[in-house]
Enzyme design. Sequence first.
Site, short mmCIF file in Angstrom:
data_model
loop_
_atom_site.label_atom_id
_atom_site.label_comp_id
_atom_site.label_asym_id
_atom_site.label_seq_id
_atom_site.Cartn_x
_atom_site.Cartn_y
_atom_site.Cartn_z
N THR A 1 0.85 -1.19 0.00
CA THR A 1 0.00 0.00 0.00
C THR A 1 0.88 1.24 0.00
OG1 THR A 1 -1.84 -1.08 1.13
CG2 THR A 1 -1.75 1.32 1.26
N PHE B 1 1.21 5.03 0.84
CA PHE B 1 0.65 6.06 1.72
C PHE B 1 1.25 7.41 1.35
CE2 PHE B 1 -0.09 2.23 4.08
CZ PHE B 1 -1.22 2.47 4.87
#
Length: 378
Positions: free
Chosen positions: A283, A285
Amino acid sequence: MKNLDLGELRGQLDEIDGQLVRLFEQRMKICADVAEYKIETGKAVYDGERERQKLEAVGAMAHGDFNSQAVQELFSQLMTVSRKRQYQLLARHGKGIDTGFQVIEAIQTSGARVAYQGVEGSYGHGAALQFFGREASLYHVTAMEDVMAEVEEGRADYGVLPIENSSAGAVSDNYDLLVKHNNYIVAETQLAVRHALLGLPEARLEDVELVYSHPQALMQCSQYLNSHPQWRQISLENTAAAALKVTRDGDCRQAAVASEIAGRLYGLKVLAPGINHNKNNTTRFIVLSREAVYRKDASKVSICFEGLHRSGSLYNMLGNFIFNNVNMLMIESRPIEGRSWEYRFFVDVEGSLGDAAVQNALKGISEEAVSMRILGNY
């Protein structure tokens, strides 16, 4: 008409093409003169009404419907190229875009007050810890938008939000938040994601009936979870919040999809490790600040813009990157609230706001788009 072989036909095309090139160069010379005039007078490069009239006029000169449409497409591209050249000349004369951003040496991480969404043990917490370290003051809020508000209103120096996952794609709602709030992306960090199925210490896999997690986590583990059709999947605001719920409810029928770190933090047992189907799941960020700044070593620019709601609008916007040799990394579209079937586009490109090529491209988009905003350089 006499019979011609392919070589003769190609020779005729080459002769015509040579004439077209010479005429094109003459046209571009005149466009440069137009740019000089606009530099002196401050007149805008893009004149939508003038271009509309021009396209109608050249279309009327052609014979037949096909040629009329083709000529309009050709001249539309000619005028697009001409504008790109004019933007470059304006930039050389100091008439480029004012980004409003300031250059800084580095982001101050030690002692920074940083907001993230979710409870301790969430992936947001892990991303904040990974980027800022233990010298920063990290604290959690309930919702993604709360992170934005904490930064925008000055209670946090920085905020950390997920923006994209390698398995599930964009975190779409957070793109909308970038438009809604006046914060800027100043950095990014990528966190490896490894989901586990967590239950109470006394629970067994066969006890599970309810599985809680964030919607993205459920999606990332869909192959494993859907292989157990008897399980009911329930969305919560955060993976760690799901683990906390299982602990607090004390029900062996409940399980959470979260990190093993969250499991240890909340006293849960791993019922099944590594259940996300993409084992390289990551992921991305973003780190947000209310200050419009970028580091000297920044290499990615994020923008959003709205084009005119007509054919070729997006193509012309992106053409500004092509003509300035700026590499596009990502494009994402989001519906514009209150305007059915119209979209706002989010684009990441390589480069820095200090690069002439990037400035030229952004100048062109800002002139021709309904609106454009620089979201950050990092």
